[in-house]
Design a protein around this motif. Sequence first.
Motif, short mmCIF file in Angstrom:
data_model
loop_
_atom_site.label_atom_id
_atom_site.label_comp_id
_atom_site.label_asym_id
_atom_site.label_seq_id
_atom_site.Cartn_x
_atom_site.Cartn_y
_atom_site.Cartn_z
N GLY A 213 2.28 -15.44 27.60
CA GLY A 213 1.22 -16.43 27.54
C GLY A 213 1.05 -17.28 28.78
N ASP A 214 2.03 -17.28 29.69
CA ASP A 214 1.96 -18.13 30.87
C ASP A 214 1.60 -17.37 32.15
OD1 ASP A 214 4.28 -16.69 30.92
OD2 ASP A 214 5.58 -18.35 31.54
N LEU A 215 1.09 -16.15 32.02
CA LEU A 215 0.73 -15.36 33.19
C LEU A 215 -0.63 -15.78 33.73
CD1 LEU A 215 1.77 -11.77 32.04
CD2 LEU A 215 3.12 -13.40 33.38
N SER A 216 -0.92 -15.36 34.95
CA SER A 216 -2.23 -15.60 35.53
C SER A 216 -3.24 -14.64 34.92
CB SER A 216 -2.18 -15.41 37.05
OG SER A 216 -1.90 -14.05 37.36
N GLN A 217 -4.52 -14.96 35.10
CA GLN A 217 -5.56 -14.09 34.55
C GLN A 217 -5.50 -12.70 35.16
OE1 GLN A 217 -9.40 -15.96 34.91
NE2 GLN A 217 -9.00 -17.44 33.28
N ALA A 218 -5.21 -12.62 36.44
CA ALA A 218 -5.12 -11.32 37.10
C ALA A 218 -3.99 -10.48 36.52
CB ALA A 218 -4.90 -11.50 38.60
N ALA A 219 -2.85 -11.13 36.24
CA ALA A 219 -1.71 -10.41 35.65
C ALA A 219 -2.03 -9.95 34.24
CB ALA A 219 -0.48 -11.31 35.64
N TRP A 220 -2.74 -10.79 33.49
CA TRP A 220 -3.16 -10.40 32.13
C TRP A 220 -4.04 -9.15 32.17
CZ3 TRP A 220 -4.53 -16.04 30.47
CH2 TRP A 220 -3.44 -16.60 29.80
N VAL A 221 -4.99 -9.14 33.11
CA VAL A 221 -5.91 -8.00 33.22
C VAL A 221 -5.15 -6.73 33.57
CG1 VAL A 221 -7.85 -7.04 34.50
CG2 VAL A 221 -7.89 -9.44 33.80
N LYS A 222 -4.19 -6.81 34.49
CA LYS A 222 -3.41 -5.64 34.89
C LYS A 222 -2.60 -5.08 33.72
CE LYS A 222 -2.83 -6.61 39.83
NZ LYS A 222 -1.86 -6.90 40.92
N LEU A 223 -2.12 -5.97 32.86
CA LEU A 223 -1.32 -5.54 31.71
C LEU A 223 -2.18 -5.09 30.53
CD1 LEU A 223 1.50 -8.25 31.69
CD2 LEU A 223 1.78 -5.81 32.15
N GLY A 224 -3.50 -5.29 30.64
CA GLY A 224 -4.37 -4.93 29.53
C GLY A 224 -4.40 -5.97 28.43
N LEU A 225 -3.95 -7.18 28.75
CA LEU A 225 -3.93 -8.26 27.76
C LEU A 225 -5.19 -9.12 27.85
CD1 LEU A 225 -0.21 -9.40 28.16
CD2 LEU A 225 -1.16 -7.70 26.59
N ALA A 226 -5.95 -8.93 28.91
CA ALA A 226 -7.22 -9.62 29.10
C ALA A 226 -8.24 -8.60 29.61
CB ALA A 226 -7.08 -10.79 30.07
N PHE A 227 -9.51 -8.93 29.49
CA PHE A 227 -10.56 -7.98 29.83
C PHE A 227 -11.56 -8.62 30.79
CE2 PHE A 227 -9.07 -7.47 25.45
CZ PHE A 227 -8.45 -6.23 25.56
N ASP A 228 -11.88 -7.87 31.83
CA ASP A 228 -12.78 -8.38 32.88
C ASP A 228 -14.18 -7.81 32.66
OD1 ASP A 228 -14.09 -9.20 35.14
OD2 ASP A 228 -12.59 -8.46 36.55
N PHE A 229 -15.12 -8.68 32.30
CA PHE A 229 -16.51 -8.29 32.13
C PHE A 229 -17.33 -8.83 33.30
CE2 PHE A 229 -14.86 -8.36 27.76
CZ PHE A 229 -15.21 -7.08 27.34
N ASN A 230 -17.33 -8.07 34.39
CA ASN A 230 -18.08 -8.45 35.60
C ASN A 230 -17.74 -9.87 36.07
OD1 ASN A 230 -19.52 -6.01 35.73
ND2 ASN A 230 -21.01 -6.75 34.21
N GLY A 231 -16.45 -10.15 36.11
CA GLY A 231 -16.00 -11.45 36.60
C GLY A 231 -15.66 -12.45 35.51
N PHE A 232 -16.16 -12.22 34.30
CA PHE A 232 -15.83 -13.10 33.19
C PHE A 232 -14.60 -12.54 32.48
CE2 PHE A 232 -16.10 -14.35 28.69
CZ PHE A 232 -16.14 -15.73 28.83
N ILE A 233 -13.53 -13.32 32.47
CA ILE A 233 -12.26 -12.86 31.91
C ILE A 233 -12.11 -13.33 30.46
CG2 ILE A 233 -9.76 -12.81 32.18
CD1 ILE A 233 -11.28 -11.57 34.50
N VAL A 234 -11.96 -12.34 29.57
CA VAL A 234 -11.65 -12.65 28.17
C VAL A 234 -10.14 -12.71 28.04
CG1 VAL A 234 -11.87 -11.91 25.77
CG2 VAL A 234 -13.74 -11.50 27.36
N THR A 235 -9.59 -13.91 28.02
CA THR A 235 -8.14 -14.10 27.97
C THR A 235 -7.62 -13.78 26.57
OG1 THR A 235 -8.30 -16.42 27.30
CG2 THR A 235 -8.39 -15.95 29.67
N PRO A 236 -6.30 -13.64 26.44
CA PRO A 236 -5.74 -13.38 25.10
C PRO A 236 -6.10 -14.47 24.09
CG PRO A 236 -4.12 -12.90 26.79
CD PRO A 236 -5.27 -13.54 27.49
N TRP A 237 -6.21 -15.71 24.56
CA TRP A 237 -6.53 -16.80 23.63
C TRP A 237 -7.99 -16.74 23.22
CZ3 TRP A 237 -1.89 -16.92 22.85
CH2 TRP A 237 -0.94 -17.01 23.85
N MET A 238 -8.86 -16.26 24.10
CA MET A 238 -10.24 -16.01 23.71
C MET A 238 -10.30 -14.85 22.70
SD MET A 238 -12.41 -16.36 27.25
CE MET A 238 -12.39 -17.87 28.21
N SER A 239 -9.39 -13.90 22.87
CA SER A 239 -9.33 -12.79 21.90
C SER A 239 -9.01 -13.32 20.51
CB SER A 239 -8.26 -11.78 22.33
OG SER A 239 -8.63 -11.12 23.52
#
Length: 274
Positions: A213-239
């Motif tokens: 939960g304390d990772l950066s948005q970029a790290a979340w995206v690399k791990l598949g825990l967040a999703f990048d929609f053309n620059g808008f990051i859906v974080t795990p908490w948004m999930s």
Amino acid sequence: MRTIFALWKRNIRGFVRDRVKLIISLIIPFFFLYIFSSIFETEQVENPQAFMLAGIIIATVFQTSLNIATSTIDDTVSGFMKEILVSPASRFQVALGQLLSAATIATAQGILILVIGLFTGLRFDHWQTILYALVAMILVGLVFSGLGLFLASMVKSSSTFQIVQQAVVLPFTFLSGAYIPISFLPKVLRIVSYFNPMTYTTAFFRTILLEKGDLSQAAWVKLGLAFDFNGFIVTPWMSGIVIAIFGILFLYLATNSFVHADFNKISRDTASTK
């Protein structure tokens, strides 16, 4: 309240007594762990087995919570549901009893796999993680038991439901990132997976269980825990918010369809198929 507890207790007893089904449901997840864990072996993933196990646990909770539909249809065919519905208890109470029992059973199976997973490499740095994971499993169980009850209220026979169940379970699980990383999917299926509520459920639960939960948005995206929609990051908490929205929708559809469902018609149609 008595009706809700009685239905909850009855379904829990049925789950405990069916030992063969329970044992098989515990063996199959670890078969998937053995088969698919190597897929998550990347530089970003420190422990691929634990990463995979987190997805397996939430996929099991999802699939188990859907089984409320099977038990509801079986109760309808046997005549038990008809007896309950002609009693003074409201249909809303009956629906609530079914939903709570399904969520409890799904959570129990998730806990059993979690406990066994502690012997396969899953570790926690904070004891609160177990509490957060437990709450997440209960919420996910409620959300998708709503979907299961909605399906049970809509189908006309148990044979029809078996087809519907497979049509829901397979795409929901295999397009969620639980077994196969979404980045490995073809572009078309990747787009489809973003409309899958299990995609956000898996990312949310995996973030909690692996304490990311304390990772950066970029790290979340690399791990598949967040999703990048053309620059808008859906974080795990948004999930988590996305899951809540789907939960409200599924629970509304479940209770509304259950209250208005014609279970006598379902019983006759099922009998005519035999």
